[in-house]
Design a protein around this motif. Structure first.
Motif, PDB file in Angstrom:
ATOM      1  N   THR A 167       0.982  -1.328  -0.051  1.00  0.00           N
ATOM      2  CA  THR A 167      -0.033   0.202   0.070  1.00  0.00           C
ATOM      3  C   THR A 167       0.752   1.082   0.012  1.00  0.00           C
ATOM      4  O   THR A 167       2.134   1.255   0.217  1.00  0.00           O
ATOM      5  N   ASP A 168       0.360   2.304  -0.154  1.00  0.00           N
ATOM      6  CA  ASP A 168       0.894   3.404  -0.478  1.00  0.00           C
ATOM      7  C   ASP A 168       1.348   4.166   0.982  1.00  0.00           C
ATOM      8  O   ASP A 168       0.759   5.116   1.793  1.00  0.00           O
ATOM      9  N   ASP A 169       2.431   3.788   1.277  1.00  0.00           N
ATOM     10  CA  ASP A 169       3.091   4.150   2.677  1.00  0.00           C
ATOM     11  C   ASP A 169       4.489   4.259   2.866  1.00  0.00           C
ATOM     12  O   ASP A 169       5.281   4.033   3.710  1.00  0.00           O
ATOM     13  N   GLY A 170       5.403   4.759   1.727  1.00  0.00           N
ATOM     14  CA  GLY A 170       6.898   4.945   1.867  1.00  0.00           C
ATOM     15  C   GLY A 170       7.335   3.854   1.567  1.00  0.00           C
ATOM     16  O   GLY A 170       6.972   2.433   1.433  1.00  0.00           O
ATOM     17  N   PRO A 171       8.881   3.981   1.388  1.00  0.00           N
ATOM     18  CA  PRO A 171       9.663   2.865   0.769  1.00  0.00           C
ATOM     19  C   PRO A 171       9.834   1.916   1.749  1.00  0.00           C
ATOM     20  O   PRO A 171      10.064   0.591   1.318  1.00  0.00           O
ATOM     21  N   MET A 203      -2.899  13.047  -7.870  1.00  0.00           N
ATOM     22  CA  MET A 203      -4.486  12.620  -7.779  1.00  0.00           C
ATOM     23  C   MET A 203      -5.018  13.089  -6.815  1.00  0.00           C
ATOM     24  O   MET A 203      -6.439  13.366  -6.489  1.00  0.00           O
ATOM     25  N   LYS A 204      -4.386  13.332  -5.560  1.00  0.00           N
ATOM     26  CA  LYS A 204      -5.065  13.989  -4.331  1.00  0.00           C
ATOM     27  C   LYS A 204      -5.613  15.488  -4.417  1.00  0.00           C
ATOM     28  O   LYS A 204      -6.413  15.781  -4.029  1.00  0.00           O
ATOM     29  N   ARG A 205      -4.522  16.078  -5.115  1.00  0.00           N
ATOM     30  CA  ARG A 205      -4.938  17.443  -5.364  1.00  0.00           C
ATOM     31  C   ARG A 205      -5.034  17.842  -6.968  1.00  0.00           C
ATOM     32  O   ARG A 205      -4.016  18.231  -7.582  1.00  0.00           O
ATOM     33  N   LYS A 251       0.938  11.985 -17.435  1.00  0.00           N
ATOM     34  CA  LYS A 251       0.381  11.035 -18.527  1.00  0.00           C
ATOM     35  C   LYS A 251       1.026   9.742 -18.579  1.00  0.00           C
ATOM     36  O   LYS A 251       0.487   8.582 -18.998  1.00  0.00           O
ATOM     37  N   LYS A 252       2.490   9.982 -18.514  1.00  0.00           N
ATOM     38  CA  LYS A 252       3.059   8.599 -18.529  1.00  0.00           C
ATOM     39  C   LYS A 252       2.846   7.489 -17.490  1.00  0.00           C
ATOM     40  O   LYS A 252       2.828   6.433 -17.524  1.00  0.00           O
ATOM     41  N   CYS A 253       2.529   8.492 -16.231  1.00  0.00           N
ATOM     42  CA  CYS A 253       2.217   7.701 -15.038  1.00  0.00           C
ATOM     43  C   CYS A 253       0.947   6.710 -15.251  1.00  0.00           C
ATOM     44  O   CYS A 253       0.713   5.763 -15.109  1.00  0.00           O
ATOM     45  N   GLN A 254       0.039   7.402 -15.918  1.00  0.00           N
ATOM     46  CA  GLN A 254      -1.284   6.629 -16.074  1.00  0.00           C
ATOM     47  C   GLN A 254      -1.103   5.901 -17.321  1.00  0.00           C
ATOM     48  O   GLN A 254      -1.668   4.507 -17.485  1.00  0.00           O
ATOM     49  N   SER A 255      -0.316   6.016 -18.261  1.00  0.00           N
ATOM     50  CA  SER A 255      -0.009   5.081 -19.457  1.00  0.00           C
ATOM     51  C   SER A 255       0.534   3.731 -19.022  1.00  0.00           C
ATOM     52  O   SER A 255       0.403   2.724 -19.746  1.00  0.00           O
ATOM     53  N   ILE A 256       1.226   3.716 -17.777  1.00  0.00           N
ATOM     54  CA  ILE A 256       2.038   2.505 -17.364  1.00  0.00           C
ATOM     55  C   ILE A 256       1.075   1.728 -16.500  1.00  0.00           C
ATOM     56  O   ILE A 256       1.667   0.676 -16.061  1.00  0.00           O
ATOM     57  N   GLY A 257      -0.042   2.299 -16.136  1.00  0.00           N
ATOM     58  CA  GLY A 257      -1.051   1.565 -15.396  1.00  0.00           C
ATOM     59  C   GLY A 257      -1.283   2.053 -13.904  1.00  0.00           C
ATOM     60  O   GLY A 257      -1.831   1.328 -13.155  1.00  0.00           O
ATOM     61  N   GLU A 265      -7.266   4.567  -7.644  1.00  0.00           N
ATOM     62  CA  GLU A 265      -7.969   3.736  -6.705  1.00  0.00           C
ATOM     63  C   GLU A 265      -7.194   3.140  -5.676  1.00  0.00           C
ATOM     64  O   GLU A 265      -7.631   2.826  -4.707  1.00  0.00           O
ATOM     65  N   LEU A 266      -5.889   3.001  -5.971  1.00  0.00           N
ATOM     66  CA  LEU A 266      -5.009   2.485  -4.926  1.00  0.00           C
ATOM     67  C   LEU A 266      -4.180   3.425  -4.019  1.00  0.00           C
ATOM     68  O   LEU A 266      -3.506   2.947  -2.975  1.00  0.00           O
ATOM     69  N   ILE A 267      -4.466   4.589  -4.076  1.00  0.00           N
ATOM     70  CA  ILE A 267      -4.105   5.677  -3.305  1.00  0.00           C
ATOM     71  C   ILE A 267      -4.971   5.823  -1.867  1.00  0.00           C
ATOM     72  O   ILE A 267      -6.258   5.661  -1.906  1.00  0.00           O
ATOM     73  N   MET A 268      -4.323   5.556  -0.660  1.00  0.00           N
ATOM     74  CA  MET A 268      -4.902   5.816   0.369  1.00  0.00           C
ATOM     75  C   MET A 268      -5.148   6.949   0.911  1.00  0.00           C
ATOM     76  O   MET A 268      -4.319   7.999   0.525  1.00  0.00           O
TER      77      MET A 268
END
Length: 414
Positions: free
Chosen positions: A18-22, A66-68, A96-102, A106-109
């Motif tokens: 999940t989204d919480d740092g390295p 995505m959050k802002r 756009k590149k982020c979205q293009s690689i998938g 919805e996975l952002i907490m």
């Protein structure tokens, strides 16, 4: 799509954190030692983030975007090549590149979910860290140890001018004589033998057992002197504790009166030999028969004897013993106590020191059970306190050899 590739992708999907740092991310492929690169900018990837293999920078950028949501626009033609060096120059093409690689929004907490996750992780790390006494705790422990060493005459070299102990008569009930039907509740035959008493019929045959008024408690003068000596040392011990001295005089007296019997028994336990059932006080030695000869009755001496065996078998060191005494001393529910809140905080502080000390110093695998066992011993000792007071007053009514200091301690007056 090739089936083996599909399986590999599904496996990676299950392993995505999940989204919480390295520290919460997994590597792209633990079996492949080749360095992985971010599919957005080509920097070194730290794992799968939001459904794609990326670096920390692009992971954070996508989350923020995505959050802002903001209206990004490309200053060029909308087809910028995103690299590690220029990824900050065009946010529109980078997103756009982020979205293009998938990468998936919805996975952002949420912020609340992130905070909850961080709290859980913090607690896990805290539990995993070895407990150690803080400098403040170390200082408090050393103060208690110094107070103990200054006020506990373990060899009894300064116990002088006492009335001699007389053991010429057998006690009303004997510790050390095996019954024909011994109780199976003890861990060794030696302990069992030392704990048993003579039968009631044998007691009834003694000439001094028929009339309470005719009893002579032959060891009472010496036991009273011994107890008085111990009380004086415990008072000195308490007065060397800085946070005890800060209390009002009324609360100091209430705590000392309430805890005196308990602290005295904890100290005596340090001298108890559970192989022989004897308290070894330097050149002097005592057995429970001596207390019986002083007039104390079985409904106190039975549980008291068991207490000494139970506590001694825990094999406490000096620090654990002195912290146990301090927990007993700072009991906020003693009669006459007024500043219960402060005393409760002191007791909690000492209890935490004992738990931390056990955790940091003990090496045994069952060390987590030691603190609850000590608390159970304190509870058991507390349950005998009232009976001790009652029996002391009864003994004094029959044979007035109890010292004024002992009577002051057991009196109910504040």
């Amino acid at each position: 799509m090739d089936s083996s590739l599909q399986v590999s992708m599904n496996t990676q999907e299950l392993r995505r954190p999940t989204d919480d740092g390295p520290e919460e991310d997994t590597s792209a492929d633990e079996e492949d030692e080749e360095p992985k690169v971010c599919h957005v900018c080509g920097d070194q990837a730290t794992g799968y983030h939001f459904n794609a293999l990326t670096c920390e920078g692009c992971k954070g950028f996508f989350r923020r975007a995505m959050k802002r949501p903001a209206s990004f626009s490309c200053p060029f033609r909308g087809n910028c090549v995103i690299t590690k060096s220029n990824r900050r120059q065009c946010q529109a093409c980078r997103l756009k590149k982020c979205q293009s690689i998938g990468m998936l929004k919805e996975l952002i907490m949420s912020d609340e979910e992130l905070e909850q996750r961080r709290h859980i992780l913090k607690q896990k790390r805290k539990r995993a860290e070895p407990l150690v006494l803080s400098p403040q705790q170390e200082g408090a422990v050393q103060e208690l140890l110094q107070a103990q060493r200054s006020t506990f005459d373990v060899s009894f070299v300064d116990f002088k001018k006492f009335r001699p102990i007389d053991r010429n008569l057998a006690p009303m009930h004997e510790y050390g004589q095996m019954l024909l039907d011994p109780s199976p509740a003890f861990s060794s035959p030696q302990e069992e033998a030392l704990f048993q008493f003579s039968s009631p019929s044998n007691c009834d045959e003694r000439p001094d057992a028929t009339d309470a008024s005719s009893r002579v408690f032959i060891t009472l003068p010496h036991i009273a002197d011994l107890t008085t000596y111990m009380i004086q040392q415990i008072i000195s011990f308490a007065k060397l504790i800085s946070y005890f001295r800060e209390l009002s005089m009324e609360d100091q007296i209430s705590l000392l009166k309430g805890a005196m019997f308990e602290v005295c028994q904890i100290r005596f336990n340090m001298l108890f030999n559970d192989e022989t059932g004897v308290w070894e006080c330097g050149a002097l030695s005592y057995c429970m028969d001596d207390a019986a000869r002083a007039g104390f009755q079985r409904h106190l001496l039975d549980p008291l004897m068991k207490f000494h065996y139970t506590l001694r078998k825990l094999r406490l060191d000096d620090t654990e013993y002195v912290l146990m005494q301090a927990i007993s001393l700072f009991s906020p529910d003693r009669p006459g106590v007024t500043d219960q809140g402060t005393i409760d905080r002191h007791q909690e502080m000492v209890a935490l020191m004992l738990k931390t000390y056990i955790e940091s110093k003990r090496m045994s695998t069952d060390k987590r059970l030691l603190f609850p066992k000590i608390v159970a011993c304190l509870t058991e000792l507390r349950s005998m306190n009232e009976e001790y007071t009652k029996q002391v007053l009864e003994i004094q009514d029959i044979q007035p050899d109890v010292s004024p200091l002992i009577l002051e301690v057991v009196s109910k007056d504040p």
